[in-house]
Write an enzyme that holds these catalytic residues in place. Structure first.
Site, mmCIF file in Angstrom:
data_model
loop_
_atom_site.group_PDB
_atom_site.id
_atom_site.type_symbol
_atom_site.label_atom_id
_atom_site.label_comp_id
_atom_site.label_asym_id
_atom_site.label_seq_id
_atom_site.Cartn_x
_atom_site.Cartn_y
_atom_site.Cartn_z
ATOM 1 C CD GLU A 89 -17.271 1.866 2.409
ATOM 2 O OE1 GLU A 89 -18.513 1.779 2.522
ATOM 3 O OE2 GLU A 89 -16.527 2.173 3.357
ATOM 4 C CB SER B 159 -5.610 3.275 6.266
ATOM 5 O OG SER B 159 -5.836 3.741 7.579
ATOM 6 N NE ARG C 99 -0.544 -0.108 4.933
ATOM 7 C CZ ARG C 99 -0.714 0.607 6.034
ATOM 8 N NH1 ARG C 99 -1.583 1.579 6.075
ATOM 9 N NH2 ARG C 99 -0.009 0.342 7.113
ATOM 10 N NE ARG D 256 -2.291 -2.073 9.658
ATOM 11 C CZ ARG D 256 -2.115 -2.362 10.939
ATOM 12 N NH1 ARG D 256 -2.244 -3.588 11.357
ATOM 13 N NH2 ARG D 256 -1.795 -1.412 11.781
ATOM 14 C CG HIS E 178 -5.741 -2.245 5.328
ATOM 15 N ND1 HIS E 178 -5.296 -1.236 4.507
ATOM 16 C CD2 HIS E 178 -5.384 -1.879 6.581
ATOM 17 C CE1 HIS E 178 -4.713 -0.302 5.218
ATOM 18 N NE2 HIS E 178 -4.734 -0.659 6.483
#
Lengths: 313, 273
Positions: A56, A35, A8, A165, A107
């Site tokens: 989303e 994130s 990421r 992640r 993630h």
């Protein structure tokens, strides 16, 4: 040992670089930009960054509209939400009309860690594989991520990029060439083939080292493109080595293991053992503990290799 | 006088669209007449007066866009596109048949002039937002129109999109609510009431105009008002009659998703002559 980098992180850096090169790229996020690492793009190109809030489904269909009007949207959120929460929107507003939307889902897998099963996507590859028109990339390290993101921009149509992640070790040198749809042989071998994807490629290489010490010569194939699958190289591996172990940070149902088993059983059946999460949800824990708990270590791949070798004719 | 003449012409177009709807559904043997007929006046106004589109160049990047969020209303869109010259009127007969470009719900990859594939309810407003955002980014003056069903707004995503459109100040976007007050299972009031509809959109930051959705002058005036509204999106809440124009279909829930028999087609065409 080189520093571990999360895929990421590499995504965020590449996105920032591409923002300068390609003015058609726009980025959407659902309140997770720090994130998912789209935050820096947003800071540098605020007019091309849309925070859609915690919504989303709306994000995916909005991206479809942006793509229909000529933009190259990158949608980012956690893999559980990208494929689960917004499935119908991804199916009907992105895949069905074959719109140029790139979904960079972070993630993924159990190495999300402490957040637990609700946040550990172990079925996303299975979901995305079932959708026509999607290309699916699962990069194994930072360099492969950079290449996959750039390749995604070149592809005219929907692309799903699965990112993690936690930090992963570099597996490629500077000469690495990323060709979409082409499996990468990381190591030659004649006794069996370990076919791995994403963060499990480095674990597979470690397993091959251990097997070598016991006189077992394992080939390692890196599948960075789950769809379209490089059927030719997978079937060659079946022909030439006669046994296969698959390894993925995903359920053994519907992911890489299933894709390989489908191809091999149709073209040249050989014994296969799938290393991955059994039919279970994830749990809270440290990434390393979880990999151990769910049986995704080099030791598990070695054990699986010995099992398939026993069945090899 | 000029306005009156134009209104009459558009009313004629709406009638032609209604004739096509009835004929093609009879031919197909399945489909959704009620919500196609209720939206015919709105769609006629868009395709024959308001929208900047060119049948010779359906993909022109500067064109106005239309998203039929209530995708089951495909017949009204197909009829308008055929009348407008995007494809031959004869093709309407192939609706819902194997190999036809005219799928049961609109497919943008198959039909020239269809700007978005729709069918799964609740997604069209989000898509229209995306198009409107792209227009603003590129500093283009095209406008985006989206048609919503009143049953459809029960989908939560509609309200995610409503929030986003106001947040991003999408004044190049105009939504229509085909407020015919019925859905498959019955009256929306009984199934899941969305009322008070106008207040909800206002609360979400939209400019709201309420009209009679079968009054051409009101439709055109509302669209003009939407164009002049700066800084926020507009929704035109159009009070309509399900099955409008065919007496035996009007206000009948049963005609949501049922095709007319050959005799019924004939009867309907007489009324729409």
């Amino acid at each position: 040992m080189t520093k571990k980098i999360a895929t990421r992180e590499a995504y965020g850096e590449t996105l920032l670089a591409l923002g300068k090169e390609n003015k058609d790229i726009v980025v959407l996020d659902a309140d997770l930009s720090k994130s998912t690492k789209t935050y820096d793009f947003g800071r540098h190109y605020p007019e091309r960054f849309f925070n859609m809030g915690i919504a989303e489904a709306n994000m995916m269909a909005t991206a479809a509209g942006l793509a229909a009007a000529g933009k190259v949207p990158f949608c980012s959120t956690f893999a559980v939400f990208a494929t689960g929460r917004a499935y119908d929107q991804v199916r009907n507003s992105v895949a069905y009309p074959r719109l140029n939307v790139k979904i960079a889902a972070t993630h993924a897998g159990i190495t999300v860690g402490e957040d637990g099963g609700s946040h550990q996507a172990i079925e996303d590859i299975a979901i995305m594989r079932a959708l026509p028109n999607f290309t699916i990339f699962v990069p194994a390290d930072a360099k492969e991520t950079d290449a996959a993101i750039r390749a995604a921009v070149e592809i005219e149509g929907p692309v799903y990029i699965r990112l993690g992640r936690s930090g992963v070790p570099a597996i490629h040198d500077d000469n690495f060439q990323f060709n979409p749809g082409e499996a990468v042989q990381m190591r030659p071998g004649k006794d069996l083939t370990i076919i791995a994807t994403g963060m499990m490629v480095s674990v597979a290489l470690e397993a091959a080292e251990q097997l070598a010490k016991e006189g077992i010569d394992a080939r390692v194939l890196n599948i960075h493109t789950i769809k379209p699958l490089d059927i030719a190289k997978v079937v060659d591996a079946a022909w030439e080595t006669g046994a296969i172990v698959t390894a993925e940070e995903h359920s053994i149902i519907g992911g890489l293991g299933s894709a390989v088993a489908e191809a091999v059983s149709e073209h040249h059946p050989v014994p296969i053992k799938r290393v991955g999460v059994r039919d279970l949800f994830g749990e809270s824990g440290k990434p390393a503990e979880l990999l151990e708990y769910f049986g995704l270590t080099a030791k598990d791949i070695v054990a699986a290799a010995k099992q398939v070798l026993k069945k090899k004719k | 006088m000029e306005v009156k003449k134009m209104t009459v012409q558009l009313e004629d177009k709406a009638k032609a669209i209604r004739r096509h709807i009835v004929t093609m559904l009879g031919e197909a043997g399945s489909g959704h007449p009620g919500g196609s007929l209720s939206a015919a006046d709105l769609v006629a106004a868009l395709y024959f007066k308001v929208m900047r589109v060119d049948p010779e160049d359906p993909q022109n990047p500067d064109r106005d866009r239309f998203v039929l969020s209530k995708g089951h209303g495909a017949p009204v869109l197909y009829a308008a596109l055929a009348e407008r010259g995007f494809f031959p009127v004869e093709d309407l007969k192939t609706l819902r048949k194997l190999g036809s470009k005219l799928q049961g719900h609109p497919d943008m990859r198959k039909v020239p002039g269809v700007d978005m594939s729709t069918g799964s309810l609740g997604q069209g407003l989000s898509v229209a937002n995306g198009m409107a955002l792209a227009g603003k980014l590129d500093k283009k003056d095209f406008r985006v129109y989206v048609l919503l069903g009143d049953g459809e707004i029960q989908e939560g995503q509609i309200w995610e999109a409503a929030m986003a459109a106001a947040h991003y100040k999408l004044d190049n976007l105009t939504a229509f609510l085909d407020h015919n007050k019925m859905q498959i299972d019955g009256n929306i009031e009984e199934v899941m009431s969305p009322e008070p509809v106008a207040d909800k959109w206002r609360a979400f930051g939209w400019h709201v105009i309420e009209i009679d959705g079968h009054n051409m002058e009101q439709i055109l005036n509302a669209i003009e008002e939407a164009k002049k509204t700066a800084g926020k999106p507009t929704i035109i809440v159009a009070k309509t009659v399900k099955g409008k124009g065919v007496s035996f279909m009007e206000d009948q829930v049963g005609w949501h998703g049922k095709a007319p028999s050959p005799e019924q087609v004939e009867e309907a065409l007489k009324e729409l002559a």
